[in-house]
Motif scaffolding. Structure first.
Motif, mmCIF file in Angstrom:
data_model
loop_
_atom_site.group_PDB
_atom_site.id
_atom_site.type_symbol
_atom_site.label_atom_id
_atom_site.label_comp_id
_atom_site.label_asym_id
_atom_site.label_seq_id
_atom_site.Cartn_x
_atom_site.Cartn_y
_atom_site.Cartn_z
ATOM 1 N N TYR A 176 36.776 41.463 54.018
ATOM 2 C CA TYR A 176 37.910 42.383 53.999
ATOM 3 C C TYR A 176 37.404 43.818 53.894
ATOM 4 O O TYR A 176 36.480 44.104 53.128
ATOM 5 N N ASP A 177 38.035 44.699 54.644
ATOM 6 C CA ASP A 177 37.534 46.074 54.663
ATOM 7 C C ASP A 177 38.467 47.078 54.003
ATOM 8 O O ASP A 177 38.025 48.183 53.668
ATOM 9 N N TYR A 178 39.722 46.761 53.830
ATOM 10 C CA TYR A 178 40.646 47.657 53.140
ATOM 11 C C TYR A 178 41.323 46.895 52.019
ATOM 12 O O TYR A 178 41.737 45.742 52.196
ATOM 13 N N TRP A 179 41.468 47.575 50.887
ATOM 14 C CA TRP A 179 42.030 46.973 49.684
ATOM 15 C C TRP A 179 43.110 47.875 49.106
ATOM 16 O O TRP A 179 43.031 49.102 49.198
ATOM 17 N N GLY A 180 44.111 47.229 48.491
ATOM 18 C CA GLY A 180 45.116 47.982 47.768
ATOM 19 C C GLY A 180 44.625 48.355 46.384
ATOM 20 O O GLY A 180 43.509 47.985 45.985
ATOM 21 N N GLN A 181 45.472 49.057 45.637
ATOM 22 C CA GLN A 181 45.107 49.505 44.297
ATOM 23 C C GLN A 181 45.292 48.415 43.249
ATOM 24 O O GLN A 181 44.739 48.521 42.155
ATOM 25 N N GLY A 182 46.084 47.417 43.574
ATOM 26 C CA GLY A 182 46.291 46.312 42.645
ATOM 27 C C GLY A 182 47.593 46.441 41.873
ATOM 28 O O GLY A 182 48.120 47.527 41.671
ATOM 29 N N THR A 183 48.095 45.282 41.455
ATOM 30 C CA THR A 183 49.300 45.232 40.620
ATOM 31 C C THR A 183 49.070 44.216 39.505
ATOM 32 O O THR A 183 48.540 43.132 39.744
ATOM 33 N N GLN A 184 49.447 44.589 38.291
ATOM 34 C CA GLN A 184 49.167 43.749 37.125
ATOM 35 C C GLN A 184 50.198 42.630 37.021
ATOM 36 O O GLN A 184 51.412 42.869 37.083
ATOM 37 N N VAL A 185 49.699 41.424 36.821
ATOM 38 C CA VAL A 185 50.537 40.260 36.517
ATOM 39 C C VAL A 185 50.108 39.728 35.162
ATOM 40 O O VAL A 185 48.931 39.411 34.967
ATOM 41 N N THR A 186 51.049 39.636 34.243
ATOM 42 C CA THR A 186 50.764 39.124 32.910
ATOM 43 C C THR A 186 51.703 37.960 32.623
ATOM 44 O O THR A 186 52.923 38.102 32.722
ATOM 45 N N VAL A 187 51.123 36.818 32.291
ATOM 46 C CA VAL A 187 51.894 35.615 31.996
ATOM 47 C C VAL A 187 51.713 35.284 30.522
ATOM 48 O O VAL A 187 50.592 35.017 30.075
ATOM 49 N N SER A 188 52.798 35.304 29.791
ATOM 50 C CA SER A 188 52.729 35.034 28.359
ATOM 51 C C SER A 188 52.974 33.548 28.106
ATOM 52 O O SER A 188 53.729 32.892 28.814
ATOM 53 N N SER A 189 52.356 33.053 27.050
ATOM 54 C CA SER A 189 52.483 31.620 26.725
ATOM 55 C C SER A 189 53.658 31.365 25.789
ATOM 56 O O SER A 189 54.250 32.286 25.264
#
Length: 127
Positions: free
Chosen positions: A114-127
């Motif tokens: 892969y040559d281009y990437w996004g900045q990312g998005t946080q996913v948090t799953v609580s128990s």
């Protein structure tokens, strides 16, 4: 140049669902496929799912098979990741990425494809 912007992350309880989106702009005609990766704190970036842009063929990491679904809307130059039955171990920053190579297969797990990437998005799953 291709610009990728992820959205849809957040905090969810275990067993819940989230839908991530990744909108591409710029030289979108050169997209061969898209992928989703994730990186948890202290861990390496790992492959989640990939899709070929033309036929829409998909490929998943074993850890998300049956729970996550990748899809794309070519008209909107957007790729999605529907995440169901989320687990605390799914907690990570999720990134979308573009590759120019066509097709689908085990090679799509490799970040170097892969040559281009996004900045990312946080996913948090609580128990």
């Amino acid at each position: 140049q291709v610009h990728l912007v992820e959205s849809g992350g957040g905090l969810v309880q275990a067993g819940g669902s989230l839908r991530l989106s990744c909108a591409a702009s710029g030289r979108t005609f050169s997209i061969g496929g898209m992928g989703w990766f994730r990186q948890a704190p202290g861990k390496e970036r790992e492959f989640v799912a990939a899709i070929s842009w033309g036929a829409g063929l998909t490929y998943y990491a074993d850890s998300v098979k049956g729970r996550f679904t990748i899809s794309r809307d070519n008209a909107k130059n957007t790729v999605y990741l529907q995440m169901n039955s989320l687990k605390p171990e799914d907690t990570a920053v999720y990134y979308c990425a573009r590759r120019t190579r066509l097709g689908i297969g085990a090679y799509t797990q490799t970040p170097d494809m892969y040559d281009y990437w996004g900045q990312g998005t946080q996913v948090t799953v609580s128990s």
